[in-house]
Design a protein around this motif. Structure first.
Motif, PDB file in Angstrom:
ATOM      1  N   PRO A 185      21.964 -60.571 -31.951  1.00 36.01           N
ATOM      2  CA  PRO A 185      20.737 -61.133 -31.365  1.00 36.01           C
ATOM      3  C   PRO A 185      20.256 -60.328 -30.166  1.00 36.01           C
ATOM      4  O   PRO A 185      21.057 -59.866 -29.345  1.00 36.01           O
ATOM      5  N   ALA A 207      18.529 -45.463 -32.963  1.00 39.37           N
ATOM      6  CA  ALA A 207      19.223 -44.822 -31.842  1.00 39.37           C
ATOM      7  C   ALA A 207      20.500 -44.202 -32.395  1.00 39.37           C
ATOM      8  O   ALA A 207      20.592 -43.923 -33.591  1.00 39.37           O
ATOM      9  N   LEU A 215      10.519 -50.628 -35.042  1.00 34.34           N
ATOM     10  CA  LEU A 215      11.812 -50.199 -35.577  1.00 34.34           C
ATOM     11  C   LEU A 215      12.247 -49.021 -34.719  1.00 34.34           C
ATOM     12  O   LEU A 215      11.560 -48.002 -34.668  1.00 34.34           O
ATOM     13  N   PRO A 257      26.974 -45.988 -26.977  1.00 32.93           N
ATOM     14  CA  PRO A 257      25.924 -45.050 -27.396  1.00 32.93           C
ATOM     15  C   PRO A 257      24.548 -45.670 -27.114  1.00 32.93           C
ATOM     16  O   PRO A 257      24.375 -46.885 -27.228  1.00 32.93           O
ATOM     17  N   SER A 258      23.574 -44.833 -26.762  1.00 33.62           N
ATOM     18  CA  SER A 258      22.234 -45.344 -26.467  1.00 33.62           C
ATOM     19  C   SER A 258      21.717 -46.194 -27.610  1.00 33.62           C
ATOM     20  O   SER A 258      21.914 -45.863 -28.775  1.00 33.62           O
ATOM     21  N   GLU A 259      21.059 -47.295 -27.265  1.00 31.50           N
ATOM     22  CA  GLU A 259      20.454 -48.136 -28.300  1.00 31.50           C
ATOM     23  C   GLU A 259      19.122 -48.680 -27.812  1.00 31.50           C
ATOM     24  O   GLU A 259      18.807 -48.617 -26.626  1.00 31.50           O
ATOM     25  N   GLY A 260      18.348 -49.218 -28.741  1.00 27.56           N
ATOM     26  CA  GLY A 260      17.003 -49.680 -28.433  1.00 27.56           C
ATOM     27  C   GLY A 260      17.001 -50.800 -27.413  1.00 27.56           C
ATOM     28  O   GLY A 260      17.881 -51.653 -27.412  1.00 27.56           O
ATOM     29  N   MET A 261      16.018 -50.778 -26.531  1.00 22.59           N
ATOM     30  CA  MET A 261      15.876 -51.775 -25.473  1.00 22.59           C
ATOM     31  C   MET A 261      14.607 -52.582 -25.686  1.00 22.59           C
ATOM     32  O   MET A 261      13.664 -52.110 -26.318  1.00 22.59           O
ATOM     33  N   VAL A 262      14.586 -53.792 -25.126  1.00 23.23           N
ATOM     34  CA  VAL A 262      13.392 -54.638 -25.193  1.00 23.23           C
ATOM     35  C   VAL A 262      13.036 -55.095 -23.786  1.00 23.23           C
ATOM     36  O   VAL A 262      13.873 -55.066 -22.877  1.00 23.23           O
ATOM     37  N   VAL A 266      12.731 -46.831 -23.858  1.00 20.12           N
ATOM     38  CA  VAL A 266      12.851 -47.400 -25.211  1.00 20.12           C
ATOM     39  C   VAL A 266      14.302 -47.463 -25.662  1.00 20.12           C
ATOM     40  O   VAL A 266      14.651 -48.284 -26.498  1.00 20.12           O
ATOM     41  N   THR A 267      15.144 -46.578 -25.126  1.00 27.94           N
ATOM     42  CA  THR A 267      16.573 -46.665 -25.418  1.00 27.94           C
ATOM     43  C   THR A 267      17.329 -46.607 -24.106  1.00 27.94           C
ATOM     44  O   THR A 267      16.837 -46.086 -23.109  1.00 27.94           O
ATOM     45  N   HIS A 324       9.465 -45.950 -31.624  1.00 30.24           N
ATOM     46  CA  HIS A 324      10.224 -44.934 -32.353  1.00 30.24           C
ATOM     47  C   HIS A 324       9.747 -43.534 -32.028  1.00 30.24           C
ATOM     48  O   HIS A 324      10.378 -42.560 -32.421  1.00 30.24           O
ATOM     49  N   THR A 379      22.518 -47.477 -34.026  1.00 29.53           N
ATOM     50  CA  THR A 379      21.860 -48.765 -34.289  1.00 29.53           C
ATOM     51  C   THR A 379      20.393 -48.570 -34.641  1.00 29.53           C
ATOM     52  O   THR A 379      19.808 -47.519 -34.385  1.00 29.53           O
ATOM     53  N   PRO A 437      22.551 -58.507 -26.932  1.00 26.81           N
ATOM     54  CA  PRO A 437      23.492 -58.201 -28.017  1.00 26.81           C
ATOM     55  C   PRO A 437      24.900 -57.796 -27.575  1.00 26.81           C
ATOM     56  O   PRO A 437      25.796 -57.773 -28.401  1.00 26.81           O
ATOM     57  N   ARG A 438      25.133 -57.498 -26.306  1.00 25.59           N
ATOM     58  CA  ARG A 438      26.427 -56.929 -25.921  1.00 25.59           C
ATOM     59  C   ARG A 438      27.159 -57.827 -24.927  1.00 25.59           C
ATOM     60  O   ARG A 438      27.886 -57.334 -24.072  1.00 25.59           O
TER      61      ARG A 438
END
Lengths: 379, 252
Positions: B23, B60, B57, A319-324, A345-346, A37, B63, A270-271
């Protein structure tokens, strides 16, 4: 750098002088999770399993820093007696040691972190299989006493003429631990299979901690700089138990030779809905090839004539979102990118699926040109 | 098709629309609140109630990514917690959420798990961070042209607003600051710069950002601040965290 200069800089924890690094050699540990974060990715050893095994082989605490070597080429000179292990890619560590034979046996570094008996040779080469010996005199600067261990010149002086110095090499495959002495050199060879080797030393490597980790993050630049020739690496004291407690294991199963493509297990989401079933089947159906522009951020894949296309109604921008780690992004080219430990991270491209932890390690060992196939892992 | 983990509001008569949980492998889920404007508020409430085993956590644009240790928390338990938090009515208006975010309170699930796997406690983020700013950026006139305002009006619009860090990305400590209105919404530069100096304050894509260090960048630079946005040696390395409110103060 000359060896006698190395001796001057050698402190009580000096372990190795770096002679060569190969394409890229980085300190890595378990990374710095929990700061995403703040825009900081977790980083850490790319092949977590091989890294952990290297630390186990030398009896280190979990999380001790090791060297991650890409495609071999790392050469180190030992400055003291140490237990070392190599894991990861199917490579070998060739140790070149200078053994004194004759009236005086070799003397182990008395300040070493553990009381290992010196590998003394009384008459010629009596070591086991796999060794090769030659009668080359060691160059004076890099002989057994010149390498930077505590110089015992007063002891060694009178005996010099009475002994012969023999250079010999010992080949240590991945999955083994071995002892090196001051003056020995270790060369990590180019792997026959796999990409990344892990070299651990008992005590772990010292290095600047950033947010609790000594990992080099190639995307953000956090953590220690990449190793360079001339660097002196020090020990961190991250071994378990007392210095005399040696780990009970000296070898682990070597990496299995791979036949056929690298298989990566992937769970949807997720997508995945952005690509529909046709896109998912295209991902699973193709044999992808690892691109040369892959690194610790991600493995870029391509397949001739194959592109994973958006499903109807999903043409826009995400839109940008968190990545793993292990996320498989599909950029507009339709060619997947598998995120490794230094991923951003995103990200703004949709993630069709995420690899299992085991498969992240496998992806980290896939080298440019290797074929890759995905196999669905049901959630 | 994948079974989608769409959650429903808990309890009879709950009026809030369901948030969506998707997921992300075996150690994370992605949470989409029905209204993207609630991301920061949802993030802060998740952070304030995070149980042991929740490791990350990541808010973005629309999300919140929730990372967890599968060995400590099951996905079912994590999703239940998210659903419960999502179904709660906000306890405060958005401008007061920052003040109510800390401190961490004991989580109501996962009790007894390894304390080391808890999220690091966050310092109080309620106060407004004031950033001194010189309006000397090379793109100030361009922003005026793009917004149809004068340079003084651009500066005024920038100074008047309280900005809220919506999320951090691009580089360690780079906050995407959302304003209170869209007077300063401009696109990215057509040609990105190879090097934008540290401390540059810039606008693009509906956000204001401060470059924590020199890096390439495509935003419109309107000024510079001497504040240190990121220092890995500080106990609290990032000056701005998600939810931090910022007011710019003109200097010189």
């Amino acid at each position: 750098m000359k060896a006698d200069e190395g001796a001057q800089v050698a402190s009580s924890t000096a372990a190795f002088e770096v002679l060569a690094t190969g394409p890229l050699a980085l300190l890595q540990d378990e990374g710095r999770p929990g700061y995403a974060h703040f825009g900081v990715t977790a980083s850490g050893a790319a092949d977590r399993c091989a890294y952990a095994a290297a630390n186990r082989l030398v009896g280190n605490e979990q999380g001790a820093a090791a060297i991650e070597v890409v495609l071999g080429g790392l050469e180190l000179r030992a400055l003291r007696t140490m237990l070392v292990a190599l894991t990861g890619a199917a490579a070998v560590a060739t140790v070149t040691e200078f053994v004194r034979v004759g009236r005086h046996s070799r003397v182990a570094d008395p300040e070493a972190s553990a009381p290992v008996p010196a590998r003394a040779v009384n008459d010629g080469n009596s070591a086991g299989g796999g060794d090769s010996a030659s009668d080359d005199d060691a160059p004076g600067q890099s002989g057994p006493m010149g390498g930077g261990g505590p110089p015992r010149a007063a002891d060694a002086g009178p005996a010099v003429d009475a002994v012969r110095r023999i250079r010999r090499t010992v080949v240590n495959p991945a999955g083994t631990s071995f002892t090196v002495f001051a003056g020995d050199t270790i060369a990590v060879g180019a792997p026959e299979g796999g990409l990344r080797s892990y070299l651990a030393v008992r005590g772990g490597f010292a290095g600047e901690r950033v947010l609790g980790s000594r990992s080099s993050d190639v995307l953000s630049g956090l953590g220690p700089a990449a190793l360079r020739a001339g660097d002196v690496l020090e020990l961190a004291g991250d071994e378990e138990g007392t210095p005399g407690d040696w780990p009970g294991t000296t070898l682990i199963p070597p990496p299995l030779p791979r036949s056929g493509p690298v298989i990566l297990a992937i769970a949807r989401g997720p997508r995945d809905d952005w690509f529909g079933d046709a896109g998912w089947q295209a991902l699973l159906g193709a044999t992808w090839t690892v691109g040369t522009d892959s690194n610790r951020v991600g493995v870029r894949l391509a397949a001739d004539g194959v592109a994973i296309e958006r499903a109807p109604g999903h043409a826009g921008e995400l839109p940008s979102e968190g990545m793993v780690v292990g996320a498989v992004q599909i950029p507009p080219s339709g060619q997947p990118v598998v995120f490794l430990r230094d991923h951003p991270v995103t990200g703004g491209y949709p993630v069709i699926g995420v690899l299992t932890a085991d498969s992240v390690d496998r992806a980290a060992q896939a080298r440019p040109g290797d074929p890759v196939r995905f196999r669905e892992r049901r959630q | 098709m994948t079974a989608r983990l769409v959650t429903q509001p808990a309890g009879a008569g709950a009026s809030r629309p369901a948030l969506t949980v998707l997921p992300v492998g075996s150690a994370a889920v992605l949470v989409e609140p029905p209204d993207a404007r609630n991301v920061v508020e949802l993030y802060l409430r998740l952070r304030a109630t995070a149980p042991a085993g929740v490791t990350d956590l990541v808010p973005a644009a629309t999300t919140v990514l929730v990372g967890f240790e599968p060995g400590t928390q099951s996905r079912v338990a994590v999703v239940e917690w998210i659903r419960r938090v999502g179904a709660e009515e906000p306890r405060a208006a958005p401008e007061e959420v920052g003040a109510s975010a800390g401190p961490l309170r004991e989580a109501d699930i996962g009790a007894g798990a390894d304390a080391a796997t808890r999220l690091a406690a966050e310092p109080e983020r309620g106060a407004i961070v004031e950033l001194p700013l010189r309006y000397d950026g090379p793109d100030l006139a361009v922003v005026a042209e793009l917004t149809g305002a004068s340079v003084d009006e651009v500066i005024g619009a920038h100074l008047e607003q309280v900005w809220t860090a919506a999320f951090i990305g691009f580089a360690p400590g780079f906050a995407y600051l959302a304003g209170e209105d869209d007077r300063l919404t401009v696109p990215r530069r057509v040609t990105p710069r190879a090097a934008v100096p540290a401390g540059s304050v810039a606008l693009a894509a509906g956000y204001c950002g401060v470059y924590p260090r020199e890096s390439p960048g495509g935003w419109h630079v309107i000024g510079h601040t001497a504040a240190v946005l990121w220092d890995a040696q500080r106990a609290d390395p990032a000056l701005l965290a998600p939810g931090t409110r910022v007011r710019f103060v003109r200097e010189g």
